[in-house]
Scaffold this active site. Structure first.
Site, PDB file in Angstrom:
ATOM      1  N   TYR A  54      86.715  78.167  27.496  1.00 17.77           N
ATOM      2  CA  TYR A  54      85.651  77.762  26.582  1.00 17.77           C
ATOM      3  C   TYR A  54      86.215  77.449  25.196  1.00 17.77           C
ATOM      4  O   TYR A  54      86.598  78.341  24.437  1.00 17.77           O
ATOM      5  CB  TYR A  54      84.588  78.853  26.455  1.00 17.77           C
ATOM      6  CG  TYR A  54      83.869  79.194  27.745  1.00 17.77           C
ATOM      7  CD1 TYR A  54      83.991  78.407  28.886  1.00 17.77           C
ATOM      8  CD2 TYR A  54      83.052  80.316  27.826  1.00 17.77           C
ATOM      9  CE1 TYR A  54      83.331  78.725  30.059  1.00 17.77           C
ATOM     10  CE2 TYR A  54      82.378  80.642  28.995  1.00 17.77           C
ATOM     11  CZ  TYR A  54      82.531  79.846  30.115  1.00 17.77           C
ATOM     12  OH  TYR A  54      81.872  80.165  31.280  1.00 17.77           O
ATOM     13  N   HIS A 113      88.534  82.117  37.217  1.00 15.74           N
ATOM     14  CA  HIS A 113      87.470  81.157  36.900  1.00 15.74           C
ATOM     15  C   HIS A 113      87.077  80.288  38.102  1.00 15.74           C
ATOM     16  O   HIS A 113      85.904  80.000  38.300  1.00 15.74           O
ATOM     17  CB  HIS A 113      87.903  80.282  35.728  1.00 15.74           C
ATOM     18  CG  HIS A 113      86.764  79.794  34.908  1.00 15.74           C
ATOM     19  ND1 HIS A 113      86.857  79.507  33.571  1.00 15.74           N
ATOM     20  CD2 HIS A 113      85.470  79.539  35.215  1.00 15.74           C
ATOM     21  CE1 HIS A 113      85.696  79.104  33.104  1.00 15.74           C
ATOM     22  NE2 HIS A 113      84.836  79.100  34.083  1.00 15.74           N
TER      23      HIS A 113
END
Length: 284
Positions: A54, A113
């Site tokens: 992010y 992830h």
């Protein structure tokens, strides 16, 4: 709504928290985003989810600043490692950078992830090493379908996976056909990202649907709050709605007080039914 879910290792994980995808990437909104996170913390929210992806760490840095002054033991911090870093060559560097950005010395939960080219056995071995070092308390995965989960559990110590974070909202219910029941059977919570369908952008017609409006009006809540209540209706689900505004964070937090009746849940269920066959895992 039950406030916590007990993980297989005995840890208590909050069922409602704050997502931070896209947060921290714009300097002009930084103060607003920090205020939103702190409003959630002040209200009683403990769970914050982020990832090294992010903003290439900017989200973690934002959180690191926002949590200053709060008791770390009262927080539940989650971050995620890139697939290409989830092995012996990159895991230690990734976790150290995440901890530095978050200004903490441990994570409560660390997730892969999504699947990459590094063998799951190597990733699990590295995760277990981080647990032994005290850098993380537990680990899990993200964007894993049933076949991935079955393969993971065949790996030595793969059963120590505590959570699977996937896309789940009223307009994307494919996980309910096979994945959610499988996870429930194996005592692995489903952590729902984008439970508000990114304010309806991920599925047309959600926010303007008359049935949803009527049910929401009955509870004196917004349709977005209803979407969150729907996801949390299942006891094995954790939700991390993202918001950059204080008022929206507090609206999300109020959903913990809402318990849909069977009649209202069925009405919502009929308006946007789950598929009756297996569909590919939805990923954003």
């Amino acid at each position: 709504m039950q406030a916590y879910i007990t993980l297989k290792n005995g840890m208590q994980m909050p069922r409602l928290g704050m997502g931070t995808w896209f947060l921290g990437e714009n300097r002009s909104t930084r103060a607003q985003e920090i205020a939103a996170l702190r409003a959630g913390l002040d209200a009683g929210m403990q769970l914050i989810d982020t990832a090294e992806m992010y903003g290439n760490g900017l989200s973690e840095q934002l959180i690191g600043e926002a949590i200053q002054g709060y008791n770390r033991e009262n927080l539940f911090l989650v971050s995620k490692v890139y697939p290409h870093n989830a092995g012996k060559r990159g895991m230690q560097k990734s976790i150290d950078q995440s901890l530095k950005s978050l200004r903490t010395d441990y994570l409560d939960l660390y997730l892969l992830h999504w699947r990459g080219n590094i063998p799951l056995s190597e990733t699990v071995e590295c995760m277990e090493e981080l647990v032994a070092q005290g850098k993380i308390k537990s680990w899990g995965v993200s964007n894993f379908d049933v076949s991935d989960m079955k393969e993971l559990l065949r790996v030595p110590n793969g059963g120590n996976c505590m959570v699977n974070q996937v896309l789940y909202h009223l307009g994307s219910r494919g996980v309910e056909y096979e994945l959610l029941p499988w996870l429930t059977e194996h005592q692995i919570p489903l952590m729902a990202y984008c439970p508000l369908a990114q304010a309806g952008d991920l599925r047309r017609g959600l926010l303007n649907n008359e049935v949803l409006r009527q049910v929401a009006q009955k509870y004196q809540i917004s349709v977005l709050q209803l979407l969150l209540a729907f996801v949390l209706h299942h006891e094995n689900v954790i939700a991390i709605p993202r918001s950059s505004r204080r008022e929206h964070v507090l609206e999300n937090w109020k959903v913990r007080e809402i318990s849909l009746t069977d009649e209202d849940f069925d009405a919502v269920n009929r308006a946007f039914p789950a598929p009756k066959w297996r569909v590919p895992l939805d990923i954003v």
